[in-house]
Design a protein around this motif. Structure first.
Motif, PDB file in Angstrom:
ATOM      1  N   LEU A  97       0.873  -1.173   0.000  1.00 38.40           N
ATOM      2  CA  LEU A  97       0.000   0.000   0.000  1.00 38.40           C
ATOM      3  C   LEU A  97       0.909   1.222   0.000  1.00 38.40           C
ATOM      4  CD1 LEU A  97      -2.789   1.391   0.376  1.00 38.40           C
ATOM      5  CD2 LEU A  97      -2.445   1.134   2.837  1.00 38.40           C
ATOM      6  N   ARG A  98       0.884   1.967  -1.069  1.00 33.31           N
ATOM      7  CA  ARG A  98       1.682   3.192  -1.216  1.00 33.31           C
ATOM      8  C   ARG A  98       3.172   2.938  -1.140  1.00 33.31           C
ATOM      9  NH1 ARG A  98      -0.240   7.451   3.039  1.00 33.31           N
ATOM     10  NH2 ARG A  98       1.108   8.771   1.772  1.00 33.31           N
ATOM     11  N   ASN A  99       3.604   1.713  -1.273  1.00 32.46           N
ATOM     12  CA  ASN A  99       5.014   1.332  -1.119  1.00 32.46           C
ATOM     13  C   ASN A  99       5.526   1.703   0.271  1.00 32.46           C
ATOM     14  OD1 ASN A  99       4.880   0.515  -3.760  1.00 32.46           O
ATOM     15  ND2 ASN A  99       6.763   1.521  -4.366  1.00 32.46           N
ATOM     16  N   VAL A 100       4.599   1.848   1.195  1.00 32.86           N
ATOM     17  CA  VAL A 100       4.969   2.157   2.575  1.00 32.86           C
ATOM     18  C   VAL A 100       4.692   0.956   3.469  1.00 32.86           C
ATOM     19  CG1 VAL A 100       4.422   3.601   4.586  1.00 32.86           C
ATOM     20  CG2 VAL A 100       4.573   4.616   2.294  1.00 32.86           C
ATOM     21  N   TYR A 101       3.540   0.370   3.264  1.00 30.66           N
ATOM     22  CA  TYR A 101       3.139  -0.802   4.046  1.00 30.66           C
ATOM     23  C   TYR A 101       3.238  -2.043   3.164  1.00 30.66           C
ATOM     24  CZ  TYR A 101       1.204   2.914   6.899  1.00 30.66           C
ATOM     25  OH  TYR A 101       1.057   4.045   7.646  1.00 30.66           O
ATOM     26  N   TRP A 102       3.700  -3.147   3.784  1.00 32.82           N
ATOM     27  CA  TRP A 102       3.952  -4.372   3.038  1.00 32.82           C
ATOM     28  C   TRP A 102       3.360  -5.564   3.771  1.00 32.82           C
ATOM     29  CZ3 TRP A 102       6.529  -4.235  -1.652  1.00 32.82           C
ATOM     30  CH2 TRP A 102       7.156  -3.027  -1.989  1.00 32.82           C
ATOM     31  N   GLY A 103       2.893  -6.536   2.999  1.00 26.88           N
ATOM     32  CA  GLY A 103       2.447  -7.783   3.580  1.00 26.88           C
ATOM     33  C   GLY A 103       3.629  -8.700   3.844  1.00 26.88           C
ATOM     34  N   GLN A 104       3.326  -9.878   4.363  1.00 25.40           N
ATOM     35  CA  GLN A 104       4.383 -10.824   4.716  1.00 25.40           C
ATOM     36  C   GLN A 104       4.820 -11.665   3.527  1.00 25.40           C
ATOM     37  OE1 GLN A 104       1.205 -11.386   5.108  1.00 25.40           O
ATOM     38  NE2 GLN A 104       0.908 -13.481   4.380  1.00 25.40           N
ATOM     39  N   GLY A 105       4.032 -11.621   2.452  1.00 26.30           N
ATOM     40  CA  GLY A 105       4.379 -12.343   1.240  1.00 26.30           C
ATOM     41  C   GLY A 105       3.701 -13.698   1.142  1.00 26.30           C
ATOM     42  N   THR A 106       3.503 -14.129  -0.090  1.00 22.68           N
ATOM     43  CA  THR A 106       2.940 -15.460  -0.359  1.00 22.68           C
ATOM     44  C   THR A 106       3.763 -16.110  -1.466  1.00 22.68           C
ATOM     45  OG1 THR A 106       0.911 -16.701  -0.870  1.00 22.68           O
ATOM     46  CG2 THR A 106       1.214 -14.601  -2.022  1.00 22.68           C
ATOM     47  N   GLN A 107       4.113 -17.362  -1.265  1.00 18.78           N
ATOM     48  CA  GLN A 107       5.005 -18.064  -2.194  1.00 18.78           C
ATOM     49  C   GLN A 107       4.227 -18.555  -3.411  1.00 18.78           C
ATOM     50  OE1 GLN A 107       8.508 -18.815  -1.968  1.00 18.78           O
ATOM     51  NE2 GLN A 107       8.152 -19.461  -4.091  1.00 18.78           N
ATOM     52  N   VAL A 108       4.771 -18.272  -4.575  1.00 12.45           N
ATOM     53  CA  VAL A 108       4.253 -18.817  -5.832  1.00 12.45           C
ATOM     54  C   VAL A 108       5.368 -19.636  -6.465  1.00 12.45           C
ATOM     55  CG1 VAL A 108       3.454 -18.274  -8.156  1.00 12.45           C
ATOM     56  CG2 VAL A 108       2.600 -16.961  -6.198  1.00 12.45           C
ATOM     57  N   THR A 109       5.084 -20.892  -6.716  1.00 14.13           N
ATOM     58  CA  THR A 109       6.055 -21.780  -7.340  1.00 14.13           C
ATOM     59  C   THR A 109       5.452 -22.374  -8.602  1.00 14.13           C
ATOM     60  OG1 THR A 109       6.992 -22.363  -5.180  1.00 14.13           O
ATOM     61  CG2 THR A 109       7.509 -23.815  -7.030  1.00 14.13           C
ATOM     62  N   VAL A 110       6.139 -22.155  -9.710  1.00 18.11           N
ATOM     63  CA  VAL A 110       5.682 -22.670 -11.000  1.00 18.11           C
ATOM     64  C   VAL A 110       6.658 -23.756 -11.427  1.00 18.11           C
ATOM     65  CG1 VAL A 110       5.003 -22.126 -13.352  1.00 18.11           C
ATOM     66  CG2 VAL A 110       4.773 -20.397 -11.543  1.00 18.11           C
ATOM     67  N   SER A 111       6.184 -24.983 -11.409  1.00 15.83           N
ATOM     68  CA  SER A 111       7.070 -26.109 -11.693  1.00 15.83           C
ATOM     69  C   SER A 111       6.254 -27.320 -12.106  1.00 15.83           C
ATOM     70  CB  SER A 111       7.900 -26.448 -10.453  1.00 15.83           C
ATOM     71  OG  SER A 111       8.683 -27.599 -10.675  1.00 15.83           O
ATOM     72  N   SER A 112       6.858 -28.122 -12.967  1.00 16.31           N
ATOM     73  CA  SER A 112       6.204 -29.368 -13.365  1.00 16.31           C
ATOM     74  C   SER A 112       6.693 -30.526 -12.498  1.00 16.31           C
ATOM     75  CB  SER A 112       6.463 -29.650 -14.844  1.00 16.31           C
ATOM     76  OG  SER A 112       7.853 -29.667 -15.108  1.00 16.31           O
TER      77      SER A 112
END
Length: 112
Positions: A97-112
């Protein structure tokens, strides 16, 4: 205090889709630019997409035509629809949000 919580990450095969969600809570007065960034192992955090209070969107060249950012102001949420995913999209995705507040992140993995 503002909190951002992401969800929707996971493991997906190349060519697949995922939809990330982020909900903001706390002392938020007004509607501000929100966005998604990502950070892959050993790389710097990079912009994925942003959306202004008016709904104007901006995308990294690497995701144009594949990802779509949207928002629901009433629910204080921002979304990232990711289609045609590639292995190079693997990263931790962060909501901001506004590059001021950040979330903790969520992992995205793209793999076969």
């Amino acid at each position: 205090q503002v909190q951002l919580v992401e969800s929707g990450g996971g493991l997906v095969q190349p060519g697949g889709s995922l939809r990330l969600s982020c909900v903001a809570s706390g002392s938020i007065s007004g509607i501000y630019t929100m966005g998604w960034y990502r950070q892959a192992p050993g790389k710097e955090r990079e912009l994925v997409a942003t959306i202004s209070s008016a709904g104007t969107t901006n995308y990294a060249d690497s995701v144009k035509g594949r990802f779509a950012i949207s928002r629901d102001n009433a629910k204080k949420m921002v979304f990232l629809q990711m289609n045609s995913l590639k292995p190079e999209d693997t990263a931790v995705y962060y909501c901001t949000l506004r590059n001021v507040y950040w979330g903790q992140g969520t992992q995205v993995t793209v793999s076969s």
